[in-house]
Design a protein around this motif. Structure first.
Motif, mmCIF file in Angstrom:
data_model
loop_
_atom_site.group_PDB
_atom_site.id
_atom_site.type_symbol
_atom_site.label_atom_id
_atom_site.label_comp_id
_atom_site.label_asym_id
_atom_site.label_seq_id
_atom_site.Cartn_x
_atom_site.Cartn_y
_atom_site.Cartn_z
ATOM 1 N N ARG A 24 0.828 -1.211 0.000
ATOM 2 C CA ARG A 24 0.000 0.000 0.000
ATOM 3 C C ARG A 24 0.860 1.257 0.000
ATOM 4 O O ARG A 24 0.560 2.227 -0.701
ATOM 5 N N GLU A 25 1.941 1.247 0.774
ATOM 6 C CA GLU A 25 2.820 2.415 0.800
ATOM 7 C C GLU A 25 3.518 2.614 -0.537
ATOM 8 O O GLU A 25 3.664 3.749 -1.011
ATOM 9 N N ALA A 26 3.960 1.527 -1.149
ATOM 10 C CA ALA A 26 4.732 1.631 -2.391
ATOM 11 C C ALA A 26 3.860 1.945 -3.599
ATOM 12 O O ALA A 26 4.298 2.663 -4.502
ATOM 13 N N GLN A 27 2.622 1.416 -3.620
ATOM 14 C CA GLN A 27 1.830 1.479 -4.847
ATOM 15 C C GLN A 27 0.509 2.220 -4.722
ATOM 16 O O GLN A 27 -0.060 2.641 -5.728
ATOM 17 N N LEU A 28 -0.033 2.370 -3.515
ATOM 18 C CA LEU A 28 -1.386 2.917 -3.371
ATOM 19 C C LEU A 28 -1.411 4.229 -2.608
ATOM 20 O O LEU A 28 -2.456 4.618 -2.065
ATOM 21 N N GLY A 29 -0.285 4.919 -2.537
ATOM 22 C CA GLY A 29 -0.255 6.205 -1.858
ATOM 23 C C GLY A 29 -1.212 7.195 -2.506
ATOM 24 O O GLY A 29 -1.226 7.355 -3.720
ATOM 25 N N GLY A 30 -2.040 7.856 -1.693
ATOM 26 C CA GLY A 30 -2.994 8.830 -2.209
ATOM 27 C C GLY A 30 -4.317 8.256 -2.681
ATOM 28 O O GLY A 30 -5.236 9.013 -3.022
ATOM 29 N N GLN A 31 -4.445 6.929 -2.711
ATOM 30 C CA GLN A 31 -5.717 6.317 -3.130
ATOM 31 C C GLN A 31 -6.727 6.380 -1.986
ATOM 32 O O GLN A 31 -6.358 6.320 -0.813
ATOM 33 N N LYS A 32 -7.996 6.487 -2.329
ATOM 34 C CA LYS A 32 -9.039 6.557 -1.308
ATOM 35 C C LYS A 32 -9.245 5.188 -0.652
ATOM 36 O O LYS A 32 -9.361 4.177 -1.353
ATOM 37 N N PRO A 33 -9.278 5.132 0.687
ATOM 38 C CA PRO A 33 -9.476 3.847 1.371
ATOM 39 C C PRO A 33 -10.735 3.116 0.929
ATOM 40 O O PRO A 33 -10.742 1.891 0.832
ATOM 41 N N THR A 34 -11.802 3.866 0.645
ATOM 42 C CA THR A 34 -13.039 3.195 0.213
ATOM 43 C C THR A 34 -12.849 2.497 -1.128
ATOM 44 O O THR A 34 -13.376 1.398 -1.347
ATOM 45 N N ALA A 35 -12.092 3.117 -2.019
ATOM 46 C CA ALA A 35 -11.842 2.504 -3.328
ATOM 47 C C ALA A 35 -11.021 1.220 -3.162
ATOM 48 O O ALA A 35 -11.308 0.205 -3.804
ATOM 49 N N ILE A 36 -10.023 1.256 -2.286
ATOM 50 C CA ILE A 36 -9.201 0.062 -2.040
ATOM 51 C C ILE A 36 -10.047 -1.052 -1.443
ATOM 52 O O ILE A 36 -9.975 -2.212 -1.882
ATOM 53 N N ASN A 37 -10.868 -0.720 -0.447
ATOM 54 C CA ASN A 37 -11.700 -1.737 0.203
ATOM 55 C C ASN A 37 -12.727 -2.321 -0.757
ATOM 56 O O ASN A 37 -13.005 -3.531 -0.736
ATOM 57 N N ASN A 38 -13.303 -1.484 -1.612
ATOM 58 C CA ASN A 38 -14.277 -1.992 -2.584
ATOM 59 C C ASN A 38 -13.610 -2.922 -3.600
ATOM 60 O O ASN A 38 -14.187 -3.937 -4.012
ATOM 61 N N PHE A 39 -12.383 -2.578 -3.993
ATOM 62 C CA PHE A 39 -11.644 -3.425 -4.914
ATOM 63 C C PHE A 39 -11.318 -4.765 -4.260
ATOM 64 O O PHE A 39 -11.442 -5.829 -4.881
ATOM 65 N N LYS A 40 -10.908 -4.740 -3.013
ATOM 66 C CA LYS A 40 -10.640 -5.973 -2.277
ATOM 67 C C LYS A 40 -11.885 -6.844 -2.210
ATOM 68 O O LYS A 40 -11.813 -8.077 -2.404
ATOM 69 N N ALA A 41 -13.038 -6.233 -1.949
ATOM 70 C CA ALA A 41 -14.282 -6.999 -1.879
ATOM 71 C C ALA A 41 -14.618 -7.616 -3.229
ATOM 72 O O ALA A 41 -15.097 -8.761 -3.308
ATOM 73 N N ARG A 42 -14.350 -6.887 -4.302
ATOM 74 C CA ARG A 42 -14.619 -7.402 -5.647
ATOM 75 C C ARG A 42 -13.734 -8.633 -5.925
ATOM 76 O O ARG A 42 -14.204 -9.641 -6.475
ATOM 77 N N LEU A 43 -12.476 -8.568 -5.532
ATOM 78 C CA LEU A 43 -11.568 -9.686 -5.766
ATOM 79 C C LEU A 43 -11.964 -10.914 -4.947
ATOM 80 O O LEU A 43 -11.796 -12.052 -5.394
ATOM 81 N N ALA B 163 2.353 2.864 -13.707
ATOM 82 C CA ALA B 163 3.153 2.078 -12.770
ATOM 83 C C ALA B 163 2.269 1.205 -11.881
ATOM 84 O O ALA B 163 2.645 0.072 -11.537
ATOM 85 N N LEU B 164 1.095 1.698 -11.494
ATOM 86 C CA LEU B 164 0.196 0.896 -10.661
ATOM 87 C C LEU B 164 -0.391 -0.257 -11.467
ATOM 88 O O LEU B 164 -0.517 -1.376 -10.954
ATOM 89 N N ILE B 165 -0.749 -0.009 -12.726
ATOM 90 C CA ILE B 165 -1.241 -1.105 -13.569
ATOM 91 C C ILE B 165 -0.172 -2.201 -13.667
ATOM 92 O O ILE B 165 -0.465 -3.393 -13.518
ATOM 93 N N CYS B 166 1.067 -1.792 -13.890
ATOM 94 C CA CYS B 166 2.156 -2.775 -13.965
ATOM 95 C C CYS B 166 2.313 -3.525 -12.647
ATOM 96 O O CYS B 166 2.565 -4.741 -12.643
ATOM 97 N N ALA B 167 2.171 -2.816 -11.529
ATOM 98 C CA ALA B 167 2.292 -3.459 -10.226
ATOM 99 C C ALA B 167 1.190 -4.490 -10.022
ATOM 100 O O ALA B 167 1.440 -5.585 -9.493
ATOM 101 N N LEU B 168 -0.033 -4.178 -10.454
ATOM 102 C CA LEU B 168 -1.140 -5.129 -10.317
ATOM 103 C C LEU B 168 -0.901 -6.361 -11.190
ATOM 104 O O LEU B 168 -1.086 -7.498 -10.749
ATOM 105 N N VAL B 169 -0.478 -6.137 -12.426
ATOM 106 C CA VAL B 169 -0.208 -7.265 -13.318
ATOM 107 C C VAL B 169 0.936 -8.118 -12.766
ATOM 108 O O VAL B 169 0.889 -9.359 -12.800
ATOM 109 N N GLN B 170 1.952 -7.447 -12.231
ATOM 110 C CA GLN B 170 3.110 -8.171 -11.736
ATOM 111 C C GLN B 170 2.758 -9.078 -10.562
ATOM 112 O O GLN B 170 3.408 -10.104 -10.352
#
Length: 563
Positions: A151-170, A205-212
């Motif tokens: 989260r520190e390396a790749q998700l800095g500045g992202q909204k917590p709700t967006a991250i949590n919703n994405f986690k729920a989707r996965l 860079a975040l797209i690449c991190a997700l794919v990686q």
């Protein structure tokens, strides 16, 4: 065509610890037993709940040494190893920089190529269907979203709700049949689209991190020994196998009191030259306290470029006053010797003989040469028998193990290899092919092994056990790692864009009589319930017995292995 470098790390943790500059836990002297395994499992579970992945791995590793058949422990161990690799990956500046240079389409091309390699080269045939590899990549991404390092390396500045919703989707991602690598790629793209729909700001860079994470998951899910390597980790692997590490020449360990200590010092390293001692407790690194700091992060602070300085504040071992001392050390490349030897007299009823003591710590590029030089010196010193100590030896380079075994043998098959790769080096018997052995076959030998003897060390112990006359293997059943890993290097597109390397289990190896080592190990001729100096004294007595009462044939080889 991919170039491969055959390697063997022992317990999957030992290579990580060596590269981090961390010492292995000292194994208790109690014999392996399920009751002991339960104790270590409970400790591991405590660390796992806290997200202390390195310590959890250490204690799961100890539990497996006492009960190799416990499937749940092995599963938990691999799960924690994946989390440890993930944290190390995203704390590694070289990896983050590589991601920043990568483009999303390149990352997807790399993912497809890694799927091809894993599905064709891994020995874990039951885990390499494209559907399984995609699902494991999805799991890796879910792990990543839970880790602070990611989260520190790749998700800095992202909204917590967006991250949590994405986690729920996965967490509710539907299972689909995947028949081709192209379909796996499309599923990864669907995951990226889901992140976009959940309002994550998807910079390249975040797209690449997700794919990686899908790429890393496909490597990390197979067995304990296969993993994705970051650029700096890959470089450190090669340096360690060459016997050269940059740092202060010390390994760290977390003691029973959970305090950070020096677990090992390398001769002529900066720490040894400065007068530091084993078990000195480290209080601060560069004036920053290390209390509550994970061991791997503390070790990371000790690493750096040659010539740079690091300041340590230590408490001397055994100092009742707890006085603190500050030392400044210049980092440099430190030679890590793999062999120690000396000669000494041993007395018995029939008089005195002179024996050679030879300890091999790891199998590296220089080990065969080091052993040759040690044997020549011991012979010149009048050696009449040899005690070969392989206790605690976690292995290393495959060919170094074969080469050392060959020094003691006049004929026979040292080891068999078997692989899905159509390469002769992984599908052949390795026979004794050199000149007459440096050690006369008539010189008696005792080989000391324990539960930490693994990998290339098992090749040596197993070959000597089955093939060499007047040789007795003593100690405890060895670790039982019967597989060969290769680091796959990139030369052609798209793998030349891979932000790191891949270590993959590509072969298994078997004893001279074609018996498996995996999960079984080498059973000693004589079990020693003692360790340390007491075991050495027992081994010396056995060596004296072999010298005074020569055996006309090899020690019995059946049964040579045990569960």
């Amino acid at each position: 065509m991919l170039k491969t470098t055959p390697q063997r790390w022992p317990s999957p943790l030992s290579g990580i610890l060596l590269l981090l500059g961390l010492a292995l836990l000292a194994s208790p002297s109690a014999p392996a037993a399920p009751v002991q395994a339960n104790k270590w499992r409970q400790k591991a579970q405590e660390f796992e709940k806290r997200g202390a992945w390195l310590e959890a791995c250490r204690w799961y590793d100890e539990a497996l040494r006492r009960d190799r058949s416990h499937a749940a422990t092995r599963e938990a161990y691999q799960r924690c190893l994946r989390r440890l690799h993930l944290v190390m990956r995203h704390r590694d500046a070289s990896y983050r920089n590589a991601l920043n240079r990568l483009q999303p389409l390149q990352a997807l091309d790399v993912y497809e190529e890694v799927l091809r390699i894993v599905s064709s080269a891994s020995v874990e045939r039951g885990k390499t269907s494209l559907g399984q590899l995609f699902q494991q990549g999805l799991q890796e991404l879910r792990f990543a979203l839970d880790e602070e390092a990611f989260r520190e390396a790749q998700l800095g500045g992202q909204k917590p709700t967006a991250i949590n919703n994405f986690k729920a989707r996965l967490a509710s991602w539907p299972l689909r049949k995947i028949a081709t690598r192209g379909e796996a790629r499309e599923q990864v793209l669907a995951v990226i689209q889901a992140a976009r729909r959940e309002k994550l700001a998807l910079r390249p860079a975040l797209i690449c991190a997700l794919v990686q994470e899908f790429t890393a998951g496909a490597c990390n899910c197979l067995d304990e020994y296969s993993s994705f390597l970051t650029p700096s980790y890959h470089t450190a692997v090669q340096a360690a196998l060459r016997g050269k590490l940059v740092g202060i020449g010390a390994e760290l360990v977390v003691g029973d009191d959970e305090k950070l200590q020096i677990g090992r010092l390398y001769p002529k390293g900066p720490a040894a030259d400065a007068g530091l001692l084993k078990y000195d407790r480290i209080v601060r690194i560069n004036r920053q306290p290390v209390e509550h700091l994970p061991a791997e992060m503390a070790a990371e602070r000790l690493r750096g470029n040659p010539g740079t300085l690091v300041e340590l504040e230590i408490v001397r071992v055994g100092d009742p006053a707890g006085a603190k001392r500050v030392v400044k050390l210049a980092r440099r490349a430190v030679a890590v010797p793999s062999v120690e030897s000396f000669a000494a007299p041993v007395s018995g009823d029939a008089g005195q003989i002179r024996i050679g003591y030879l300890r091999i710590d790891h199998f590296r590029e220089t080990t065969v040469h080091e052993v040759k030089e040690a044997l020549r010196a011991l012979k010149a010193d009048g050696m009449e028998g040899l005690l070969l100590d392989l206790r605690g030896n976690p292995g290393g380079l495959f060919l170094s193990g074969v080469g050392v075994a060959e020094l003691f043998l006049s004929e026979g098959i040292i080891v068999h290899t078997q692989s899905p790769l159509p390469l002769r080096e992984y599908n052949r018997p390795y026979r004794v092919e050199g000149p007459a052995p440096l050690l006369c076959p008539l010189v008696p030998m005792v080989v000391l092994v324990d539960g930490d003897t693994a990998s290339a060390a098992e090749v040596v112990a197993g070959a000597l056990r089955e093939l060499r006359a007047r040789t007795c293997v003593m100690g405890q059943t060895t670790y039982g790692k019967g597989s060969i890993q290769c680091v796959l290097t990139k030369e052609k597109a798209p793998l030349d864009k891979l932000p790191g390397g891949i270590r993959l289990t590509v072969a298994r190896f078997f004893s001279p009589s074609n018996q498996p080592y995996s999960g079984r190990g080498v059973t000693p001729h004589e079990t020693l319930p003692v360790e340390g100096e007491a075991a050495l004294r027992k081994a010396e007595q056995k060596l004296y017995e072999l010298f005074t009462k020569p055996a006309p044939s090899p020690m019995p080889t059946v049964p040579s292995l045990t569960m």
